[in-house]
Enzyme design. Structure first.
Site, PDB file in Angstrom:
ATOM      1  N   TYR A   1      28.625  15.245 -20.959  1.00 28.02           N
ATOM      2  CA  TYR A   1      27.921  14.496 -19.923  1.00 28.02           C
ATOM      3  C   TYR A   1      28.578  13.162 -19.550  1.00 28.02           C
ATOM      4  CZ  TYR A   1      24.346  17.952 -20.897  1.00 28.02           C
ATOM      5  OH  TYR A   1      23.688  19.122 -21.062  1.00 28.02           O
TER       6      TYR A   1
ATOM      7  N   PRO B   1      14.919  16.075 -17.458  1.00 30.72           N
ATOM      8  CA  PRO B   1      14.778  15.836 -18.891  1.00 30.72           C
ATOM      9  C   PRO B   1      16.095  15.545 -19.604  1.00 30.72           C
ATOM     10  CG  PRO B   1      14.447  18.149 -18.370  1.00 30.72           C
ATOM     11  CD  PRO B   1      14.475  17.420 -17.068  1.00 30.72           C
ATOM     12  N   ASN B   2      16.019  14.599 -20.537  1.00 29.50           N
ATOM     13  CA  ASN B   2      17.119  14.224 -21.424  1.00 29.50           C
ATOM     14  C   ASN B   2      18.210  13.420 -20.725  1.00 29.50           C
ATOM     15  OD1 ASN B   2      16.144  15.569 -23.876  1.00 29.50           O
ATOM     16  ND2 ASN B   2      16.506  17.467 -22.768  1.00 29.50           N
TER      17      ASN B   2
ATOM     18  N   HIS C   1      24.625  18.169 -10.462  1.00 32.05           N
ATOM     19  CA  HIS C   1      24.745  18.281 -11.915  1.00 32.05           C
ATOM     20  C   HIS C   1      25.968  17.512 -12.366  1.00 32.05           C
ATOM     21  CE1 HIS C   1      21.639  21.350 -12.029  1.00 32.05           C
ATOM     22  NE2 HIS C   1      22.205  21.859 -10.968  1.00 32.05           N
TER      23      HIS C   1
ATOM     24  N   ARG D   1      24.292  11.073 -25.539  1.00 36.39           N
ATOM     25  CA  ARG D   1      24.139  12.526 -25.731  1.00 36.39           C
ATOM     26  C   ARG D   1      25.407  13.280 -25.369  1.00 36.39           C
ATOM     27  NH1 ARG D   1      21.073  16.179 -21.244  1.00 36.39           N
ATOM     28  NH2 ARG D   1      21.155  18.182 -22.306  1.00 36.39           N
TER      29      ARG D   1
ATOM     30  N   ASN E   1      18.783  15.896  -9.700  1.00 37.73           N
ATOM     31  CA  ASN E   1      19.442  16.452 -10.881  1.00 37.73           C
ATOM     32  C   ASN E   1      18.326  16.915 -11.808  1.00 37.73           C
ATOM     33  OD1 ASN E   1      20.689  17.064 -13.243  1.00 37.73           O
ATOM     34  ND2 ASN E   1      22.030  15.265 -13.282  1.00 37.73           N
TER      35      ASN E   1
ATOM     36  N   ALA F   1      17.655  20.447 -17.332  1.00 35.89           N
ATOM     37  CA  ALA F   1      17.212  21.733 -17.907  1.00 35.89           C
ATOM     38  C   ALA F   1      16.184  22.438 -17.040  1.00 35.89           C
ATOM     39  CB  ALA F   1      16.642  21.498 -19.305  1.00 35.89           C
TER      40      ALA F   1
ATOM     41  N   ARG G   1      29.382  26.715 -18.517  1.00 33.54           N
ATOM     42  CA  ARG G   1      28.579  26.588 -19.745  1.00 33.54           C
ATOM     43  C   ARG G   1      27.801  27.886 -20.043  1.00 33.54           C
ATOM     44  NH1 ARG G   1      25.439  21.095 -19.442  1.00 33.54           N
ATOM     45  NH2 ARG G   1      25.179  21.576 -21.653  1.00 33.54           N
TER      46      ARG G   1
ATOM     47  N   GLU H   1      21.263  19.203  -4.604  1.00 34.12           N
ATOM     48  CA  GLU H   1      21.218  19.457  -6.043  1.00 34.12           C
ATOM     49  C   GLU H   1      22.501  18.947  -6.675  1.00 34.12           C
ATOM     50  OE1 GLU H   1      20.636  23.611  -6.806  1.00 34.12           O
ATOM     51  OE2 GLU H   1      20.952  23.404  -8.957  1.00 34.12           O
TER      52      GLU H   1
END
Lengths: 154, 154, 154, 154, 154, 154, 154, 154, 154, 154, 154, 154
Positions: free
Chosen positions: J27, J14-15, J104, J22, J78, J81, J111, J102
């Site tokens: 990012y 998502p996003n 990111h 963003r 990835n 969220a 964070r 995985e």
């Protein structure tokens, strides 16, 4: 309040479509289609009909739970992974008026800690876990018996 | 490994002797004697015998669980309050070789937080809760089915 | 930065389509359609337009939050159950540039512990809860006032 | 049950007398006196009167909450730091019969973890936070609307 | 920004008026009056004046912290028990512009767990604990040195 | 060490002035004045005098606890909401030399979790809760008995 | 018990050798050599000598703490990161007979949560933090004063 | 509902048979037999009879609590160590219809953390702790007073 | 800021010298010497040099991290067990100016809970785990790429 | 077991469709399309093909993970969220037979706390985070290397 | 696998070199040298040799544990304070092939909470604590017995 | 204080009667009878006698611990599952005057988390675990040695 003409909804959550191939030592060797057939046969023998579905979508499952409340006679719910994370499905279960039975193929209490909590249980009539495909049939019998004896507390 | 001549043990924990009078909105109106009769009749119809007992003593229940392992064909265990506190009973369940099914009359997951954890579950084949006296019969059926199909994972 | 021609998005999360019938002692007797009508009338009186939607799908709500960021003038968000579980929606709220107001019909702080935490709040301008349908109108007024006075810290 | 002749109490907790000079990026540039004037004007236009006070004393605030219950028509309460520590104020809010609305200037959910819990919320009708001085006016409108429509659940 | 004519505020929290008689093995045998005299003499020798007060009232201490911010040159704060519970005093310390030094007579880290957390520390320049009455004098020296060298990070 | 001429202090915390009208199903229908009269009569019959007070101010209660230590023969303390939040009152109780008995009208252990912890208990001789107004009289008897038999460990 | 001929040990933990270049907004612009010089000058003026060391090795610091106990007159200890993780250094501090003062350049209570706990504090006479290099000098004065007045409780 | 002919049950849990010799600084020098005699004398003077028992067996105590519910007029329960671990005894207390008063000789809140929680309290009318043998007599008086005034909330 | 003449430091923490013999199902069959050779060859091919070291000493690793900051071009750090316990190494990583890449041979997130937290990560540019010896080479490539594109956010 | 004709699935949560606009400081400035192009070019150079997708729907991502298991050669995931909340995606990853990596973009360990836990990691071969778009390419290389050397433990 | 010619390693952690003078009420009056002599004599009588060492350095202890694995016949490990903080030593214990026995002089379970957890225990064969110097001899006997009977589960 | 004529009590908790058949990979292949014989032989050789018992009853074990205090010379206690749940047995251990040694066959620290806490340990002289049947003999030797050297702290 429920009519014999209404089906029992049997809703299956994420990854249950993989049954038979996915970690068979945990989930058994039966496929979801085989469970569906077994359960429909059992229901037919009891004069009941089954609406059997699977989705990987949390929101679609919420839709179906609502639909079970509006059109069904009872709900057998194996929410799978969403059991442990979905307040939305728990809210839907609490919002509908038909009895809901929570089913799990494996004994979730013998697995990872995060699988010991369910957002579904508090709103369900009862919980059945660890009996594999048989658990669905046990739930069907329990719904049938509940209708015979009228409302009872959970 | 189990022989049809061996009984199914049905063991009931503390305060279950009060059933029928104790908080009937939670535990139902049936007495433990009525449950015993119903269950024995059902077992007889399935060609099985039942050894049905109740105790308020944790240690006596440990004794009986061991006895079920030595002389029984299976065990239906409603440990009641000891469910949540007895490592000793959980160890006994894990130590014996016959299948154990954990039963609760009420839906323990819709009650106080401290009733959501069970020391029994991890060693049991499965868990049934929220169906009142019917839950015992469901457990009986599940033991019967398990014997029919042979060992299965929990 | 926002233009009067752009609508205010009003997004409603899971089970809010049941409003009016679902637990009316918690959520009130008004249906979501009635809230939509009331809000559109109020917006029209203020020279604003409303894009009012509901979904049970977390991902669809993420899509719509992004869309509100791209095409809207502000966002009134009642994320319902996803409030407490959706990092994805919280990320979307944080990612967009228009002001977001979090609304809840009931006072979530007077309910279960797990409803006291929101993944939405940290990225929202403000939170309004406990006022039923009126809360939406209060949010509309707050967005209107915010535009009149320019950006303000949250 | 409330009479139009009774005032709305608006009670402000510790350090709110510093508004305007204290961390204006969090609390805004308006002084508490300006908020009082704005709110009294708004109330006058709605035919209501305001009894507006501030104290740094937890016990004095408890006295005033009790007084609002005895002599007021409603209570708008910005408990500031006591929100997070005062069981005594929460008990007072729960003890009185008039509607209470919890207001915060800043969005407390976007601040330190210890500001996310409120002892006031469970007994309040609703919560408004993050809208600066406007939040008080929103609360006033909400009290007015609540009176118009009669009692409603919180 | 501070002027030599302004006093150093020395504020003492609840039960410190009992010093000398209260648990002398923890708090020492000196009375608060003796500490005040010692500190005023020391300050006089450094060309500074002291405004020394004690209160059992959380709100009065908040008032005085604000006053120290408005009229003082610095603040030495022994918040005693309120150290561990008062968000209001912590907020006041964070709101004022003069340097604040947190002092404790005893070594609070060698006492009960709940005395290890302070709501004051985050907003203070520094913390001194465990040195009895000497701690106040050390704080005075530190304020004096800080003024000599100008602002420094906390 | 205590003299018969000294009064027993009976100190009541926040919101207890509302007794009789505030949530009578929890706190009973007696007013605080009625409790005071009942207790003074009982004390008179035992040759003791009572100094009975109520305050909503944490700091004033700290003052009075200290005063009870200096001028009283014993202290009966119903700290109400401050029971759960006031380290300052707990410190005062620990600092004084006369016996302190903690009293609560309701059974605080059958209420919300945050009411199960007391900062007063560790320094008190004993705790009495759940007996309504009678609890004060039980405390009086206990103080009387303690004096008769001399110091005893808590 | 301590003799004037013995030095004060001043021990500095990991990364303090980077002072001056490492995050100067947190730790200040002074180098460790400058602190050593300042402190030795101050000590000389008080008739005391300083043994000033730094190590990144937890075990070497344990060795030195033991040595300070055997050959020193007192210990000023800035354990830096080991403050929060070293039971071994805390045990060493508790094992030796000379007074230990814990010093931190920054106000560790205004930093990350994991820096709020110290394994050193419970065994130290007192703690000084947030005053930069001055904190060392304050500790020196405190040791000097403590010797003048004899043993005191921590 | 209770008849004067029925006895008050006084049940004592594990290790209380050691009273007098076991840690007398915590539990006092009186033996359990002395407490029994004192209490029977007091009850006789009030026209009541006492059934006084002790057991180290959790299950026997559950039996006796049930018996007190069936044949007794009230129950004074010092569950000792089982207070903190026995859900079974808490369930028994909740299941019976006669008033139960929880008594502890020592002030359990001034002892180890694990002694601060009781599974008995939520179902008891009230709690008395810290008064040694006197606590039993206080409980007797409280039961007597409760019968005089009829049912009251806990 | 970094010069091509400076080496990449590759620092390995406790027990990594046992690679090849230690639990090869977790850590693989390659020895640390083999990893060093492979990595040096790869670096040579990219025109970079490697300074490859291993230590079981936390403090020596802190020394080397500081050295990497002063003399290196970048740092590849496999802190092994110290990852989870060393605030000192985390502080060193945060203190230096060259990019740091955290590497683990095994997937630490699939192992014990205490291996899921790292004190290194927050100060590192990135984390690579689960790829065995290949992870080191991936880190080398990432450092090379980072230099090519200039500073980037972490 | 995998065939070169099968694609590598690259699934984005998502996003991530907002990349480039963003929060570019977290990012990066590259869009997801640019990452896709870069990755496809790199794969082509290695004789591999890529199936690159993005969805905001948890359930659709579960579908695709299953599809990757059935039709893919490996999976680069990835989950954005959903990493932190989706047991369903974690179950899907564990259910399939192809290697999963995985990825990111940002260093999630630097964070918010809630981003430090991943439901994906335990079932993944490895984790790569903090390297921006480069991380995808690193994952591609790692998959390629893994195929070259055969199965390896995670 | 072990040869009689190999020594038993006996490794002692931080501050144990202070034995005899350090808190003798906790650790006893014997010095570490006396324990070494006693143990060597005992070993000689059993035909075994001892390699007895102490270090305050975590890393040196890791080195020695590895050495014990390579050259020793067994390891008796009193890790002292590192017991509770050293994942590195726990990893070393798990990595080596010889039996390890964890010894503590004091009963660590009767001391501070943070001493109840050990990173060593999970990899050790067994744990002996509370027997002072005798514990080492008990460990020696246990190693001897273990060799006599061959491998056994831990 | 103890006389040679008194026996050593060796008390064994729940499920230990199953030894030999119960999970032999955890508990070993020896039966409890074999352990008893071995231990009695060893004791005889040391001029001591053994009173060896097993019970599944918590309360019976409390009785026996008390009996050991009254009639025994020492107590070797393997409380098995009750180790982790029985405050009553812990209280009994603390109440008696003879030395108690806690023994476990398996290394409880290498098993489930809930087996890492013992209510017995704080009152025991020492703990021995992980050595199977040998542990009992080690405890016997330790009791013998303790008597030889007189009382010692734990």
């Amino acid at each position: 309040m429920t009519s014999a003409a209404k089906p029992i909804y049997v809703l299956n959550g994420p990854n249950l479509n993989l049954l038979g191939s996915r970690e068979p030592d945990i989930y058994g060797a039966e496929t979801l289609e085989e469970i569906e057939s077994m359960l429909k046969a059992a229901a037919a023998g009891m004069g009941m009909s089954i609406d059997f579905r699977q989705s990987n979508q949390e929101g679609e499952l919420v839709d179906w739970i609502q639909e079970a409340g509006a059109r069904g006679r009872g709900l057998i719910l194996n929410a799978a992974a969403y059991t442990h994370t979905s307040v939305a499905m728990g809210d839907a279960v609490a919002a509908i008026g038909v009895p809901v039975i929570e089913v799990h193929l494996s004994n979730i209490f013998a697995r990872e800690e995060f699988r010991h909590h369910s957002y579904i249980s508090a709103g369900a009539k009862g919980v059945i876990c660890g009996f594999g495909a048989l658990g669905y049939k046990m739930a069907l019998n329990a719904l049938d018996a509940a209708e015979a004896t009228g409302p009872e507390n959970g």
